[in-house]
Design a protein around this motif. Structure first.
Motif, PDB file in Angstrom:
ATOM      1  N   GLN A  94      11.470  22.014 -66.690  1.00  0.00           N
ATOM      2  CA  GLN A  94      12.180  23.200 -66.212  1.00  0.00           C
ATOM      3  C   GLN A  94      11.881  23.455 -64.741  1.00  0.00           C
ATOM      4  OE1 GLN A  94      14.321  25.490 -67.929  1.00  0.00           O
ATOM      5  NE2 GLN A  94      14.641  26.272 -65.850  1.00  0.00           N
ATOM      6  N   VAL A  95      12.939  23.693 -63.975  1.00  0.00           N
ATOM      7  CA  VAL A  95      12.819  24.124 -62.589  1.00  0.00           C
ATOM      8  C   VAL A  95      13.513  25.475 -62.467  1.00  0.00           C
ATOM      9  CG1 VAL A  95      13.522  23.671 -60.213  1.00  0.00           C
ATOM     10  CG2 VAL A  95      12.688  21.795 -61.651  1.00  0.00           C
ATOM     11  N   THR A  96      12.780  26.462 -62.000  1.00  0.00           N
ATOM     12  CA  THR A  96      13.327  27.799 -61.821  1.00  0.00           C
ATOM     13  C   THR A  96      13.150  28.209 -60.366  1.00  0.00           C
ATOM     14  OG1 THR A  96      12.784  28.398 -64.105  1.00  0.00           O
ATOM     15  CG2 THR A  96      13.250  30.201 -62.573  1.00  0.00           C
ATOM     16  N   VAL A  97      14.260  28.550 -59.722  1.00  0.00           N
ATOM     17  CA  VAL A  97      14.232  28.971 -58.322  1.00  0.00           C
ATOM     18  C   VAL A  97      14.584  30.453 -58.287  1.00  0.00           C
ATOM     19  CG1 VAL A  97      15.067  28.554 -56.002  1.00  0.00           C
ATOM     20  CG2 VAL A  97      14.969  26.664 -57.656  1.00  0.00           C
ATOM     21  N   THR A 148      18.395  26.056 -60.391  1.00  0.00           N
ATOM     22  CA  THR A 148      17.668  26.340 -61.626  1.00  0.00           C
ATOM     23  C   THR A 148      18.289  25.606 -62.802  1.00  0.00           C
ATOM     24  OG1 THR A 148      16.923  28.512 -60.853  1.00  0.00           O
ATOM     25  CG2 THR A 148      17.012  28.167 -63.239  1.00  0.00           C
ATOM     26  N   ALA A 149      17.478  24.815 -63.488  1.00  0.00           N
ATOM     27  CA  ALA A 149      17.975  23.989 -64.596  1.00  0.00           C
ATOM     28  C   ALA A 149      16.803  23.239 -65.213  1.00  0.00           C
ATOM     29  CB  ALA A 149      19.009  22.985 -64.093  1.00  0.00           C
ATOM     30  N   VAL A 150      17.069  22.606 -66.337  1.00  0.00           N
ATOM     31  CA  VAL A 150      16.153  21.595 -66.870  1.00  0.00           C
ATOM     32  C   VAL A 150      16.550  20.263 -66.240  1.00  0.00           C
ATOM     33  CG1 VAL A 150      15.303  20.410 -68.912  1.00  0.00           C
ATOM     34  CG2 VAL A 150      15.853  22.850 -69.022  1.00  0.00           C
ATOM     35  N   TYR A 151      15.574  19.579 -65.679  1.00  0.00           N
ATOM     36  CA  TYR A 151      15.803  18.312 -64.990  1.00  0.00           C
ATOM     37  C   TYR A 151      15.317  17.162 -65.855  1.00  0.00           C
ATOM     38  CZ  TYR A 151      17.164  20.636 -60.692  1.00  0.00           C
ATOM     39  OH  TYR A 151      17.842  21.377 -59.764  1.00  0.00           O
ATOM     40  N   TYR A 152      16.156  16.136 -65.943  1.00  0.00           N
ATOM     41  CA  TYR A 152      15.873  14.973 -66.769  1.00  0.00           C
ATOM     42  C   TYR A 152      15.897  13.704 -65.927  1.00  0.00           C
ATOM     43  CZ  TYR A 152      17.309  18.106 -70.574  1.00  0.00           C
ATOM     44  OH  TYR A 152      17.433  19.159 -71.443  1.00  0.00           O
ATOM     45  N   CYS A 153      14.928  12.832 -66.152  1.00  0.00           N
ATOM     46  CA  CYS A 153      15.090  11.482 -65.630  1.00  0.00           C
ATOM     47  C   CYS A 153      15.636  10.614 -66.753  1.00  0.00           C
ATOM     48  CB  CYS A 153      13.798  10.924 -65.057  1.00  0.00           C
ATOM     49  SG  CYS A 153      12.514  10.515 -66.239  1.00  0.00           S
ATOM     50  N   ALA A 154      16.284   9.538 -66.355  1.00  0.00           N
ATOM     51  CA  ALA A 154      16.970   8.712 -67.344  1.00  0.00           C
ATOM     52  C   ALA A 154      17.011   7.268 -66.887  1.00  0.00           C
ATOM     53  CB  ALA A 154      18.381   9.236 -67.566  1.00  0.00           C
ATOM     54  N   LYS A 155      16.930   6.391 -67.850  1.00  0.00           N
ATOM     55  CA  LYS A 155      17.028   4.944 -67.615  1.00  0.00           C
ATOM     56  C   LYS A 155      18.501   4.562 -67.625  1.00  0.00           C
ATOM     57  CE  LYS A 155      16.026   0.699 -70.247  1.00  0.00           C
ATOM     58  NZ  LYS A 155      17.325   0.552 -70.912  1.00  0.00           N
ATOM     59  N   ILE A 169      17.361   4.219 -62.078  1.00  0.00           N
ATOM     60  CA  ILE A 169      16.850   5.482 -62.619  1.00  0.00           C
ATOM     61  C   ILE A 169      17.729   6.630 -62.123  1.00  0.00           C
ATOM     62  CG2 ILE A 169      14.948   7.140 -62.640  1.00  0.00           C
ATOM     63  CD1 ILE A 169      14.392   4.688 -64.336  1.00  0.00           C
ATOM     64  N   TYR A 170      18.182   7.421 -63.071  1.00  0.00           N
ATOM     65  CA  TYR A 170      19.009   8.589 -62.780  1.00  0.00           C
ATOM     66  C   TYR A 170      18.187   9.864 -62.915  1.00  0.00           C
ATOM     67  CZ  TYR A 170      23.215   5.716 -63.281  1.00  0.00           C
ATOM     68  OH  TYR A 170      24.200   4.764 -63.118  1.00  0.00           O
ATOM     69  N   TRP A 171      18.654  10.891 -62.222  1.00  0.00           N
ATOM     70  CA  TRP A 171      18.208  12.266 -62.451  1.00  0.00           C
ATOM     71  C   TRP A 171      19.434  13.107 -62.794  1.00  0.00           C
ATOM     72  CZ3 TRP A 171      13.181  13.827 -62.660  1.00  0.00           C
ATOM     73  CH2 TRP A 171      12.213  12.948 -62.136  1.00  0.00           C
ATOM     74  N   PHE A 172      19.332  13.839 -63.864  1.00  0.00           N
ATOM     75  CA  PHE A 172      20.349  14.782 -64.305  1.00  0.00           C
ATOM     76  C   PHE A 172      19.714  16.171 -64.387  1.00  0.00           C
ATOM     77  CE2 PHE A 172      24.175  12.540 -66.060  1.00  0.00           C
ATOM     78  CZ  PHE A 172      23.790  11.250 -65.732  1.00  0.00           C
ATOM     79  N   ARG A 173      20.552  17.166 -64.472  1.00  0.00           N
ATOM     80  CA  ARG A 173      20.059  18.520 -64.723  1.00  0.00           C
ATOM     81  C   ARG A 173      21.056  19.265 -65.588  1.00  0.00           C
ATOM     82  NH1 ARG A 173      20.572  21.199 -58.628  1.00  0.00           N
ATOM     83  NH2 ARG A 173      22.868  21.292 -58.548  1.00  0.00           N
ATOM     84  N   GLN A 174      20.544  20.258 -66.294  1.00  0.00           N
ATOM     85  CA  GLN A 174      21.404  21.072 -67.155  1.00  0.00           C
ATOM     86  C   GLN A 174      20.971  22.524 -67.053  1.00  0.00           C
ATOM     87  OE1 GLN A 174      21.697  19.755 -71.241  1.00  0.00           O
ATOM     88  NE2 GLN A 174      23.654  20.784 -71.480  1.00  0.00           N
ATOM     89  N   ALA A 175      21.873  23.337 -66.557  1.00  0.00           N
ATOM     90  CA  ALA A 175      21.643  24.776 -66.468  1.00  0.00           C
ATOM     91  C   ALA A 175      22.132  25.440 -67.753  1.00  0.00           C
ATOM     92  CB  ALA A 175      22.364  25.351 -65.256  1.00  0.00           C
ATOM     93  N   PRO A 176      21.610  26.614 -68.084  1.00  0.00           N
ATOM     94  CA  PRO A 176      22.040  27.298 -69.309  1.00  0.00           C
ATOM     95  C   PRO A 176      23.550  27.495 -69.338  1.00  0.00           C
ATOM     96  CG  PRO A 176      20.118  28.377 -68.400  1.00  0.00           C
ATOM     97  CD  PRO A 176      20.548  27.355 -67.383  1.00  0.00           C
ATOM     98  N   GLY A 177      24.161  27.109 -70.437  1.00  0.00           N
ATOM     99  CA  GLY A 177      25.588  27.288 -70.611  1.00  0.00           C
ATOM    100  C   GLY A 177      26.460  26.303 -69.874  1.00  0.00           C
ATOM    101  N   LYS A 178      25.822  25.315 -69.233  1.00  0.00           N
ATOM    102  CA  LYS A 178      26.595  24.333 -68.477  1.00  0.00           C
ATOM    103  C   LYS A 178      26.357  22.932 -69.005  1.00  0.00           C
ATOM    104  CE  LYS A 178      26.853  26.905 -64.128  1.00  0.00           C
ATOM    105  NZ  LYS A 178      26.685  26.821 -62.650  1.00  0.00           N
ATOM    106  N   GLU A 179      27.260  22.026 -68.652  1.00  0.00           N
ATOM    107  CA  GLU A 179      27.107  20.637 -69.057  1.00  0.00           C
ATOM    108  C   GLU A 179      26.016  19.951 -68.230  1.00  0.00           C
ATOM    109  OE1 GLU A 179      31.688  19.703 -70.542  1.00  0.00           O
ATOM    110  OE2 GLU A 179      30.820  18.606 -68.855  1.00  0.00           O
ATOM    111  N   ARG A 180      25.470  18.896 -68.815  1.00  0.00           N
ATOM    112  CA  ARG A 180      24.479  18.107 -68.081  1.00  0.00           C
ATOM    113  C   ARG A 180      25.177  17.433 -66.898  1.00  0.00           C
ATOM    114  NH1 ARG A 180      19.952  14.971 -71.479  1.00  0.00           N
ATOM    115  NH2 ARG A 180      19.968  17.080 -72.362  1.00  0.00           N
TER     116      ARG A 180
END
Length: 125
Positions: A120-123, A91-98, A34-45
């Motif tokens: 969404q995680v906002t700090v 701060t980013a949208v956090y995704y879990c992934a298979k 199981i992976y965790w990724f994140r993507q901030a506005p204007g940035k790559e995942r």
């Protein structure tokens, strides 16, 4: 049908903590990393964490090492990402992934077979 559902995101002050959950269904959870990724506005995942099927190996990208901890419970088909000492740059949208297999591979998106919808995680103060 395969589902990965993240929860636990929200607004937190710098230095605070959050625990993200990833509830899995529709596949044999304990067969896959199981992976965790994140993507901030204007940035790559960005891949930030991976945990293998037996929790014997966890990988972290440098920016979260020592602050984030991945875990999983195969009996509950659930994975978690404990995030401590949060910073505004987290701060980013956090995704879990298979993952594609039982072991962790690189943090490339090609290592992922399926994605959750994100939380969404906002700090911010």
């Amino acid at each position: 049908q395969l589902h990965l559902v993240e929860s636990g995101g929200g607004l937190v002050q710098p230095g605070g903590s959050l625990r993200l959950s990833c509830a899995a269904s529709g596949f044999t959870f304990w067969h896959y990393a199981i992976y965790w990724f994140r993507q901030a506005p204007g940035k790559e995942r960005e891949g930030i964490s991976c945990i293998d099927i037996l929790s014997s190996r966890t990988n972290y990208t440098d920016s979260v090492k020592g602050r984030f901890t991945a875990s999983r419970n195969n009996a509950k088909n659930t994975a978690w990402l404990q995030m401590n000492s949060l910073k505004p740059e987290d701060t980013a949208v956090y995704y879990c992934a298979k993952g594609q297999s039982a072991a962790c591979s690189t943090f490339a998106v090609e290592s992922v077979a399926s994605w959750g919808q994100g939380t969404q995680v906002t700090v911010s103060s």
